[in-house]
Design a protein around this motif. Structure first.
Motif, PDB file in Angstrom:
ATOM      1  N   MET A 177      37.652  50.828  30.888  1.00  0.00           N
ATOM      2  CA  MET A 177      38.969  50.194  30.733  1.00  0.00           C
ATOM      3  C   MET A 177      39.291  49.441  32.022  1.00  0.00           C
ATOM      4  N   PRO A 178      38.710  48.230  32.181  1.00  0.00           N
ATOM      5  CA  PRO A 178      38.893  47.482  33.434  1.00  0.00           C
ATOM      6  C   PRO A 178      40.368  47.274  33.766  1.00  0.00           C
ATOM      7  N   SER A 179      40.700  47.415  35.054  1.00  0.00           N
ATOM      8  CA  SER A 179      42.080  47.202  35.488  1.00  0.00           C
ATOM      9  C   SER A 179      42.445  45.718  35.370  1.00  0.00           C
ATOM     10  N   PRO A 235      31.884  43.192  36.921  1.00  0.00           N
ATOM     11  CA  PRO A 235      33.348  43.213  37.072  1.00  0.00           C
ATOM     12  C   PRO A 235      33.871  44.511  37.691  1.00  0.00           C
ATOM     13  N   THR A 236      33.329  45.650  37.255  1.00  0.00           N
ATOM     14  CA  THR A 236      33.794  46.939  37.752  1.00  0.00           C
ATOM     15  C   THR A 236      32.606  47.771  38.242  1.00  0.00           C
ATOM     16  N   ARG A 237      32.920  48.890  38.869  1.00  0.00           N
ATOM     17  CA  ARG A 237      31.846  49.797  39.293  1.00  0.00           C
ATOM     18  C   ARG A 237      31.138  50.398  38.085  1.00  0.00           C
ATOM     19  N   PHE A 238      31.883  50.624  37.005  1.00  0.00           N
ATOM     20  CA  PHE A 238      31.246  51.091  35.775  1.00  0.00           C
ATOM     21  C   PHE A 238      30.198  50.083  35.294  1.00  0.00           C
ATOM     22  N   ASP A 239      30.482  48.791  35.418  1.00  0.00           N
ATOM     23  CA  ASP A 239      29.520  47.768  35.001  1.00  0.00           C
ATOM     24  C   ASP A 239      28.238  47.853  35.828  1.00  0.00           C
ATOM     25  N   GLU A 254      42.717  52.855  33.625  1.00  0.00           N
ATOM     26  CA  GLU A 254      42.340  51.590  34.248  1.00  0.00           C
ATOM     27  C   GLU A 254      42.531  51.595  35.758  1.00  0.00           C
ATOM     28  N   ASP A 255      43.300  52.541  36.267  1.00  0.00           N
ATOM     29  CA  ASP A 255      43.466  52.648  37.718  1.00  0.00           C
ATOM     30  C   ASP A 255      42.404  53.539  38.360  1.00  0.00           C
ATOM     31  N   ASN A 256      41.495  54.054  37.533  1.00  0.00           N
ATOM     32  CA  ASN A 256      40.435  54.906  38.055  1.00  0.00           C
ATOM     33  C   ASN A 256      39.507  54.111  38.975  1.00  0.00           C
ATOM     34  N   TYR A 257      38.928  54.817  39.931  1.00  0.00           N
ATOM     35  CA  TYR A 257      38.037  54.193  40.923  1.00  0.00           C
ATOM     36  C   TYR A 257      36.942  53.358  40.256  1.00  0.00           C
TER      37      TYR A 257
END
Length: 535
Positions: free
Chosen positions: A380-382, A392-396, A318-321
């Motif tokens: 796995m959002p932080s 929400p995240t860069r993955f999104d 979850e701490d991944n960029y």
């Protein structure tokens, strides 16, 4: 000879020593016995003019008179000028004599061992047109292949044509046929030996190029400094061609400062139909995608797709960029240094070109689904992520880009053939058909994972429903059915997943009512699968 002539001669010698190392190697490599003979003749003329008084005194001067105003001084200067001009022409030339191929192998091996990559790149760039030509069959190679074919098909065809024999006719005995073929065999062998033969030369060039391109450090150097040179060699076949192509293309996507990143960022010219215009100022994209057949032959997608998939696998925790909150700095700048986004963009340009040029190859656009599958595994959002945001995240954001690319490829079918007269944009277009299937199966993976919020599922479903509505209105209901079939099944031939069907019905109830239609393919197919009308 006076001091001026001596000065010119000294400058000539000093000029050679001041040449860059790669140019001296080039001059030495391309100096054949003909060149040596010419230079020796000019040097002999120069020395004769210099020592003419001495030769005259001992009665060794040649018995001829000076013509056209020439004397020993003019002759000496003329010889020096001729040497200078000849050497200048040799320096500007690009052809390596075939007899010097062994010397080239030794020189290139020496430069490679000593990691003198700039010098080696200079020489390779200078000779590459000649080397590339060596890998292509010339007219005499084709004639020889016909003459020396194991079963002599050309000779048999001539015999059968002469005797009026059909393929299933048994009137001519095998003995007669064998006799005639054997009679023509000496002629075929004699003619084949009279033709030029550069097979040994091709083998030597292939061995040399293979040795050079097996060096990861040298390929990395070329990928940064002369990527187009590398790209040209991905088109030809030699003993280590697959290894080299993989190494080169992976280097382009792995190094975020490679020319590929800049060219994709600079090449954003896209028509309303989704077709990308490839600007000539982007040499790599022009080389591979202006004629999409080249990208297909080289299989550009595999090294880049494999690297990107492995890159995503490493983005864990979850701490991944990529699991950190999405920021507009990523949208504006950072995405163009992101291997995942750039890889999606490359597939976008490549597949759109295939679609609009009528190229019947799916270009392995299914890699987009694999990217999303790997993202979902590591999604796995932080704790500081706001899940109510659009991304929400860069993955999104990358998931959205993947679905958007697939949607655009399928959406090309909503433009009829009159608006795009290069290709038929419907279910018969192979890339469009595969994009429809992949869009459905990618959305199936998203719903099955249950890792996104309900609002995100509704948002993505609206994208798909709007696309299917446009497809229905443009007489492309078959593509709409492809999408929904794959969106409800794990595999093409498996039974519909009841859990996914129920989730689709639930999310569909929340989408914008403007997008809903009783006669749409989406509602019809989901109603059939659920056994009850959606409304």
């Amino acid at each position: 000879m006076d001091a001026n002539a001596l000065t010119v001669l000294a400058i000539l010698v000093a000029g050679y020593t001041l040449l860059a190392e790669e140019k001296r190697i080039d001059l030495k490599l391309r100096f054949s016995w003909v060149d040596k003979s010419v230079v020796c003749f000019l040097v002999s003329a120069l020395l004769y003019a210099i020592y003419l008084p001495v030769l005259s005194a001992i009665n060794l001067a040649l018995p001829f008179k000076w013509l056209w105003g020439f004397d020993e001084k003019v002759t000496a200067f003329t010889a020096i000028v001729a040497i200078l001009l000849y050497l200048a022409l040799k320096l500007g030339g690009k052809r390596l004599p075939k007899s010097k191929t062994a010397d080239w192998q030794k020189a290139s091996s020496h430069l490679l061992r000593n990691q003198k990559f700039e010098q080696l790149a200079f020489l390779l760039d200078k000779y590459h047109h000649q080397f590339l030509l060596a890998f292509h069959d010339r007219w005499f190679d084709k004639v020889r292949a016909r003459l020396m074919a194991p079963y002599r098909p050309s000779i048999q065809d001539l015999i059968e044509l002469e005797l009026g024999k059909e393929s299933d006719d048994n009137s001519m005995s095998s003995l007669v046929k064998t006799t005639l073929v054997n009679l023509m065999k000496p002629f075929a062998f004699t003619l084949s030996y009279c033709l030029p033969d550069h097979r040994k030369y091709r083998e030597d060039v292939s061995a040399s190029i293979s040795a050079i391109f097996k060096s990861q450090l040298f390929v990395r150097h070329l990928a940064q400094t002369q990527p187009l040179l590398c790209a040209k060699f991905t088109k030809v076949r030699f003993s280590a061609d697959d290894e080299f192509t993989t190494l080169f293309l992976k280097e382009l996507i792995a190094n975020t400062s490679s020319p590929l990143y800049r060219e994709l960022q600079d090449n954003q010219n896209c028509s309303y139909t989704g077709e990308y215009y490839i600007d000539d100022s982007n040499p790599l994209l022009s080389f591979y995608f202006k004629d999409i057949e080249i990208a297909s032959q080289v299989s550009v997608w595999k090294p880049i797709g494999d690297y990107t998939k492995e890159f995503i696998k490493k983005q864990k925790g979850e701490d991944n960029y990529y699991n950190r909150p999405f920021s507009y700095t990523y949208y504006e700048e950072e995405k163009w240094t992101c291997p995942i986004f750039v890889s999606i963009q490359l597939f976008t340009v490549m597949t759109s070109r295939a679609i609009h040029m009528g190229h019947q190859d799916h270009m392995w656009l299914m890699y987009i689904e694999r990217y999303v599958d790997e993202i979902l595994k590591n999604y796995m959002p932080s704790t500081d992520v706001d899940k109510d945001r659009e991304f929400p995240t860069r993955f999104d954001y990358l998931i959205y880009q993947s679905l958007d690319a697939l949607r655009d490829w399928v959406g090309a079918a909503t433009y009829n053939a009159e608006e795009n007269n290069k290709a038929q944009l419907d279910v018969t277009n192979v890339p469009i058909k595969w994009a429809a299937s992949t869009l459905g199966s990618t959305f199936y993976s998203l719903v099955k994972s249950n890792k996104l919020t309900d609002s995100q599922y509704v948002y993505y479903l609206e994208m798909i429903v709007k696309l299917m509505k446009d497809l229905d209105n443009s007489s492309n209901k078959a593509l709409s059915k492809h999408i929904i079939d794959n969106a409800t099944k794990e595999y093409e031939l498996s039974s519909p997943d009841e859990g996914v069907v129920a989730a689709l019905i639930q999310h569909y109830s929340r989408i914008d009512y403007v997008l809903k239609s009783n006669g749409s393919t989406f509602e019809k197919e989901l109603s059939n699968l659920s056994g009850t009308p959606l409304r």
